[in-house]
Design a protein around this motif. Structure first.
Motif, PDB file in Angstrom:
ATOM      1  N   SER A 157       4.694   5.719 -10.268  1.00  0.00           N
ATOM      2  CA  SER A 157       5.749   4.703 -10.221  1.00  0.00           C
ATOM      3  C   SER A 157       5.491   3.608  -9.205  1.00  0.00           C
ATOM      4  O   SER A 157       5.869   2.458  -9.429  1.00  0.00           O
ATOM      5  CB  SER A 157       7.093   5.374  -9.911  1.00  0.00           C
ATOM      6  N   TYR A 158       4.832   3.972  -8.077  1.00  0.00           N
ATOM      7  CA  TYR A 158       4.735   2.997  -6.991  1.00  0.00           C
ATOM      8  C   TYR A 158       3.307   2.719  -6.519  1.00  0.00           C
ATOM      9  O   TYR A 158       3.103   2.148  -5.463  1.00  0.00           O
ATOM     10  CB  TYR A 158       5.653   3.417  -5.842  1.00  0.00           C
ATOM     11  N   ILE A 159       2.305   3.104  -7.318  1.00  0.00           N
ATOM     12  CA  ILE A 159       0.960   2.540  -7.177  1.00  0.00           C
ATOM     13  C   ILE A 159       0.618   1.775  -8.445  1.00  0.00           C
ATOM     14  O   ILE A 159       0.113   0.657  -8.393  1.00  0.00           O
ATOM     15  CB  ILE A 159      -0.115   3.621  -6.913  1.00  0.00           C
ATOM     16  N   VAL A 160       0.932   2.367  -9.601  1.00  0.00           N
ATOM     17  CA  VAL A 160       0.525   1.761 -10.875  1.00  0.00           C
ATOM     18  C   VAL A 160       1.651   0.929 -11.482  1.00  0.00           C
ATOM     19  O   VAL A 160       1.636  -0.302 -11.419  1.00  0.00           O
ATOM     20  CB  VAL A 160       0.031   2.835 -11.878  1.00  0.00           C
ATOM     21  N   TYR A 161       2.640   1.580 -12.058  1.00  0.00           N
ATOM     22  CA  TYR A 161       3.560   0.855 -12.941  1.00  0.00           C
ATOM     23  C   TYR A 161       4.479  -0.129 -12.209  1.00  0.00           C
ATOM     24  O   TYR A 161       4.537  -1.305 -12.563  1.00  0.00           O
ATOM     25  CB  TYR A 161       4.367   1.847 -13.785  1.00  0.00           C
ATOM     26  N   TRP A 180       0.829  -1.206   0.000  1.00  0.00           N
ATOM     27  CA  TRP A 180       0.000   0.000   0.000  1.00  0.00           C
ATOM     28  C   TRP A 180       0.859   1.250   0.000  1.00  0.00           C
ATOM     29  O   TRP A 180       1.595   1.508   0.945  1.00  0.00           O
ATOM     30  CB  TRP A 180      -0.929   0.012   1.211  1.00  0.00           C
ATOM     31  N   CYS A 181       0.745   2.019  -1.073  1.00  0.00           N
ATOM     32  CA  CYS A 181       1.314   3.364  -1.151  1.00  0.00           C
ATOM     33  C   CYS A 181       0.149   4.343  -1.049  1.00  0.00           C
ATOM     34  O   CYS A 181      -0.803   4.261  -1.837  1.00  0.00           O
ATOM     35  CB  CYS A 181       2.059   3.543  -2.472  1.00  0.00           C
ATOM     36  N   THR A 182       0.207   5.266  -0.089  1.00  0.00           N
ATOM     37  CA  THR A 182      -0.938   6.153   0.184  1.00  0.00           C
ATOM     38  C   THR A 182      -0.961   7.397  -0.704  1.00  0.00           C
ATOM     39  O   THR A 182      -1.827   8.253  -0.534  1.00  0.00           O
ATOM     40  CB  THR A 182      -0.922   6.625   1.651  1.00  0.00           C
ATOM     41  N   ALA A 183      -0.032   7.509  -1.641  1.00  0.00           N
ATOM     42  CA  ALA A 183       0.065   8.715  -2.479  1.00  0.00           C
ATOM     43  C   ALA A 183      -1.130   8.838  -3.420  1.00  0.00           C
ATOM     44  O   ALA A 183      -1.953   7.920  -3.551  1.00  0.00           O
ATOM     45  CB  ALA A 183       1.359   8.675  -3.288  1.00  0.00           C
ATOM     46  N   ASP A 184      -1.190   9.954  -4.088  1.00  0.00           N
ATOM     47  CA  ASP A 184      -2.178  10.194  -5.142  1.00  0.00           C
ATOM     48  C   ASP A 184      -1.493   9.970  -6.489  1.00  0.00           C
ATOM     49  O   ASP A 184      -0.317  10.299  -6.657  1.00  0.00           O
ATOM     50  CB  ASP A 184      -2.688  11.641  -5.049  1.00  0.00           C
ATOM     51  N   ILE A 185      -2.215   9.425  -7.440  1.00  0.00           N
ATOM     52  CA  ILE A 185      -1.629   9.179  -8.767  1.00  0.00           C
ATOM     53  C   ILE A 185      -1.332  10.496  -9.488  1.00  0.00           C
ATOM     54  O   ILE A 185      -0.587  10.527 -10.465  1.00  0.00           O
ATOM     55  CB  ILE A 185      -2.517   8.211  -9.583  1.00  0.00           C
ATOM     56  N   GLY A 186      -1.847  11.606  -8.951  1.00  0.00           N
ATOM     57  CA  GLY A 186      -1.498  12.921  -9.500  1.00  0.00           C
ATOM     58  C   GLY A 186      -0.041  13.293  -9.313  1.00  0.00           C
ATOM     59  O   GLY A 186       0.432  14.246  -9.928  1.00  0.00           O
ATOM     60  N   TRP A 187       0.680  12.553  -8.472  1.00  0.00           N
ATOM     61  CA  TRP A 187       2.099  12.800  -8.248  1.00  0.00           C
ATOM     62  C   TRP A 187       2.906  11.629  -8.808  1.00  0.00           C
ATOM     63  O   TRP A 187       2.385  10.542  -9.036  1.00  0.00           O
ATOM     64  CB  TRP A 187       2.403  12.978  -6.760  1.00  0.00           C
ATOM     65  N   ILE A 188       4.212  11.813  -8.955  1.00  0.00           N
ATOM     66  CA  ILE A 188       5.061  10.765  -9.528  1.00  0.00           C
ATOM     67  C   ILE A 188       5.044   9.501  -8.653  1.00  0.00           C
ATOM     68  O   ILE A 188       5.117   8.383  -9.165  1.00  0.00           O
ATOM     69  CB  ILE A 188       6.514  11.265  -9.745  1.00  0.00           C
ATOM     70  N   THR A 189       4.926   9.666  -7.337  1.00  0.00           N
ATOM     71  CA  THR A 189       4.916   8.492  -6.455  1.00  0.00           C
ATOM     72  C   THR A 189       3.780   7.554  -6.838  1.00  0.00           C
ATOM     73  O   THR A 189       3.953   6.331  -6.844  1.00  0.00           O
ATOM     74  CB  THR A 189       4.790   8.920  -4.974  1.00  0.00           C
ATOM     75  N   GLY A 190       2.626   8.118  -7.165  1.00  0.00           N
ATOM     76  CA  GLY A 190       1.499   7.286  -7.567  1.00  0.00           C
ATOM     77  C   GLY A 190       1.711   6.601  -8.903  1.00  0.00           C
ATOM     78  O   GLY A 190       1.308   5.448  -9.096  1.00  0.00           O
ATOM     79  N   THR A 219      -1.464  -4.253  -5.468  1.00  0.00           N
ATOM     80  CA  THR A 219      -1.248  -2.859  -5.095  1.00  0.00           C
ATOM     81  C   THR A 219      -2.567  -2.234  -4.660  1.00  0.00           C
ATOM     82  O   THR A 219      -3.600  -2.443  -5.292  1.00  0.00           O
ATOM     83  CB  THR A 219      -0.601  -2.065  -6.257  1.00  0.00           C
ATOM     84  N   MET A 220      -2.522  -1.494  -3.566  1.00  0.00           N
ATOM     85  CA  MET A 220      -3.743  -0.918  -3.031  1.00  0.00           C
ATOM     86  C   MET A 220      -3.868   0.554  -3.404  1.00  0.00           C
ATOM     87  O   MET A 220      -2.878   1.285  -3.382  1.00  0.00           O
ATOM     88  CB  MET A 220      -3.765  -1.063  -1.516  1.00  0.00           C
ATOM     89  N   MET A 221      -5.089   0.961  -3.743  1.00  0.00           N
ATOM     90  CA  MET A 221      -5.422   2.368  -3.967  1.00  0.00           C
ATOM     91  C   MET A 221      -6.380   2.808  -2.875  1.00  0.00           C
ATOM     92  O   MET A 221      -7.312   2.078  -2.540  1.00  0.00           O
ATOM     93  CB  MET A 221      -6.129   2.562  -5.324  1.00  0.00           C
ATOM     94  N   PHE A 222      -6.156   4.012  -2.342  1.00  0.00           N
ATOM     95  CA  PHE A 222      -6.981   4.529  -1.247  1.00  0.00           C
ATOM     96  C   PHE A 222      -7.592   5.859  -1.669  1.00  0.00           C
ATOM     97  O   PHE A 222      -6.881   6.785  -2.052  1.00  0.00           O
ATOM     98  CB  PHE A 222      -6.112   4.695  -0.003  1.00  0.00           C
ATOM     99  N   GLU A 223      -8.917   5.952  -1.568  1.00  0.00           N
ATOM    100  CA  GLU A 223      -9.620   7.153  -2.017  1.00  0.00           C
ATOM    101  C   GLU A 223      -9.607   8.261  -0.968  1.00  0.00           C
ATOM    102  O   GLU A 223      -9.753   9.432  -1.301  1.00  0.00           O
ATOM    103  CB  GLU A 223     -11.073   6.787  -2.348  1.00  0.00           C
ATOM    104  N   GLY A 224      -9.444   7.895   0.302  1.00  0.00           N
ATOM    105  CA  GLY A 224      -9.702   8.831   1.385  1.00  0.00           C
ATOM    106  C   GLY A 224      -8.517   9.626   1.869  1.00  0.00           C
ATOM    107  O   GLY A 224      -7.530   9.828   1.169  1.00  0.00           O
TER     108      GLY A 224
END
Length: 632
Positions: free
Chosen positions: A299-303, A287-297, A312-317
């Protein structure tokens, strides 16, 4: 699959090989992926132009490596696990097979609306699975995605759409965030009213079913366009150096920079770094708590995770909704193994009290990560003691939008950790500390400017539409080196500690903000003559924004302050609002008219007794006036 390092011995060996023979080292990593046509040569580079190419003439599609190649072995494994903003709402799971189907349907829908290879598509969306699906769908057909954080203003969105000359915007109706419903489509409509003349289609995901304005010529519902499409879509053949995405980052001038990342090198490096930095094992939940609007999201939520076949976990809140135990409740519920968040979140939750993490079973956590800014020692120790219970190593990762992936970090359970130190370079990364003249400091126990003397696969290729800017910002300060813009310290044992920005960029809660950008927004107020913005130490955000404002014909009161804050929110977004606004009659300037921000930074940081020589200023008297009125 790229190599995973399992011991200190292996790290040392891999690092040495990557420095002695980098092309051979990265060739081996590149060969672990599916290529439509193998690459002829691993690397061509010079930092003068700059011109960097990895995996030359290789043909691929990154989504085949994120999705298709996993179907046989892990088709039914969860690829994306989505945790909604409302803890009582149902979670969503997409297996690798289901995610491939959803991506293909979306890709076919985009094609139906005329999107093709090379077209730019801007996303302005909350953290819902459709954002990841849409990004991957763009990559599937060779369209270039550019995700804009859905907290930016309509003007900031319009600036990015115009710079990219995007053909489509994909958004939601509203965004659930804590107890709020944020009108995302309304912001897109405002942006479209300002400019965005290149946009032919606005694709709207029905997230909340709230009322929205509608243009039958431009607006289309996601479900009406996507749901009926075929679940088969052949992946477009891309060259290794074709653009994968553009991500805008603040610069020291007012205009945002479109950082360009390409398909091949970014793919190899994000997978390699993800597997090693987080020591991901089969069956783990990451689980990476970042937003995909940033590079962290990106590289380390999606790709990175999908390339590695991870869950991989995505968190809306948000971390504090409905209470300050939310992160820890989610970790317990999903038995999270790797947890990656920002120091800002850690400090904010630390301030809420130790009782919140104590309520939950966090024993599943094997690795804790920190990203976005240097983590202070107090927060590091709290994170280690109360979340990791001393059993989960902390990887304090240093990297940038421009680097594409993590460059300096401990490897959990392999290299040692030390509070406030990002520690050691990843294999393939060659950092150096230099003095102001560019002389490399070879010894330990020194401070200097952090540069990197050799390319790594996910290095920035250009700034979109303005290669000269890329050259000037990153490659001109020190000949033959990439300049990070950060100062750093190397301790006696050779660990690196990144101290922070040395240019006019502020790091607020891990988000880089150009001072010129904020000043431009403040100066839009008709009663503002001039402003100067600096960063100062902030207990929660790391750095806060301190604005010095010269006004004319205006009552200097809280009403005026609120008007300035509203102007910044309108021009950039709420994340750029100054924490403190001091009204002044003048600003300290050199005789050539340059504002001496060094002096303003010291005053904002409560270091007003240590200003150095101010006699050469054009107006030294203004300094004591500012000092006497300082909001500290």
């Amino acid at each position: 699959m790229t190599t995973q390092i399992d011991s200190l011995e292996e790290y040392k060996k891999a690092y040495q090989e990557s420095v002695d023979n980098p092309e051979d080292f990265w060739k081996k990593q590149g060969e672990t992926f599916v290529w439509k046509k193998p690459f002829d040569q691993t690397l061509q580079w010079n930092f003068e132009e700059p011109n960097v190419k990895w995996y030359i003439n290789g043909k691929l599609n990154i989504t085949e490596n994120c999705l298709d190649r996993h179907i046989e072995k892990r088709g039914d494994q969860t690829a994306i696990l989505w945790e909604p903003n409302d803890p009582s709402a149902p979670i969503q799971k997409y297996s690798y097979r289901e995610l491939l189907s959803a991506v293909n349907k979306c890709a076919n829908g985009l094609k139906e609306r005329g999107i093709k290879k090379g077209d730019r598509v801007v996303f302005y969306m909350p953290m819902v699975p459709e954002l990841a699906i849409g990004v991957l769908a763009c990559a599937r057909i060779g369209a270039i995605h550019s995700v804009v954080f859905a907290g930016f203003s309509a003007q900031a969105l319009a600036d990015r759409v115009d710079d990219a000359q995007a053909k489509m915007i994909i958004c939601s109706d509203y965004n659930h965030r804590g107890s709020k419903n944020i009108p995302v489509k309304e912001v897109v409509d405002d942006a479209m009213d300002k400019s965005c003349n290149s946009v032919e289609t606005v694709l709207v995901h029905k997230n909340t079913h709230g009322e929205i304005n509608w243009s039958s010529e431009v607006d289309f519902w996601w479900h009406e366009l996507i749901d009926h499409q075929s679940s088969k879509c052949e992946a477009e053949e891309m060259d290794s150096e074709d653009i994968l995405f553009i991500l805008y980052t603040s610069g020291s001038t007012g205009k945002p920079k479109g950082v360009v990342h390409t398909c091949g090198g970014y793919m190899v490096y994000t997978c390699y770094s993800f597997r090693n930095v987080f020591q991901y094992k089969e069956g783990d939940v990451y689980w990476c708590t970042a937003d995909i609007g940033w590079i962290t999201g990106h590289s380390y939520i999606v790709y990175g995770p999908l390339l590695a076949g991870a869950t991989t976990m995505m968190f809306e809140g948000v971390p504090t909704y409905p209470d300050a135990g939310r992160f820890w409740e989610v970790c317990e519920k999903h038995k999270v193994n790797q947890f990656y968040t920002a120091p800002t979140a850690i400090r904010a939750l630390m301030a809420k009290g130790d009782q919140w993490p104590a309520k939950y079973d966090l024993s599943s956590i094997k690795v804790l990560g920190s990203v976005g800014e240097p983590i202070n020692e107090e927060a590091w120790n709290w994170y280690n003691d109360h979340i990791g219970k001393g059993n989960a190593p902390i990887v304090d990762t240093w990297w940038q939008t421009e680097t594409g992936g993590i460059l300096i970090t401990p490897l959990p359970g392999i290299t040692d950790t030390k509070p406030t130190y990002a520690s050691y370079p990843m294999p393939g990364v060659q950092p150096v500390l230099v003095d102001a003249d560019g002389n490399i400091k070879e010894e330990n126990d020194v401070e200097g400017l952090l540069c990197i003397k050799f390319p790594w696969p996910s290095i920035i290729r250009t700034t979109y539409g303005d290669h000269e800017r890329c050259k000037n910002v990153y490659f001109s300060t020190f000949k033959g080196m990439y300049f990070t813009g950060d100062g750093a310290r190397r301790d006696k044992e050779g660990r690196l500690r990144v101290i922070g920005r040395v240019d006019d960029v502020i790091n607020v809660s891990g988000h880089r903000m150009g001072t010129a950008e904020v000043e431009n927004a403040i100066n839009e107020h008709p009663s503002v003559v001039e402003s100067a913005v600096v960063g100062y130490p902030h207990d929660i955000k790391g750095q806060g924004i301190y604005a010095y404002v010269i006004s004319q014909n205006k009552e200097l009161d809280d009403t005026f302050r609120k008007e300035i804050l509203a102007m910044v929110t309108k021009e950039i977004g709420p994340i750029a609002k100054p924490d403190k606004i001091q009204f002044v009659s003048g600003l300290p300037k050199t005789r050539s008219g340059k504002i001496m921000r060094r002096i303003l930074r010291k005053i904002a940081s409560k270091d007003g007794n240590n200003l150095g020589d101010i006699s050469t200023l054009l107006n030294p008297d203004v300094v004591s006036e500012i000092l006497n009125g300082a909001l500290v």
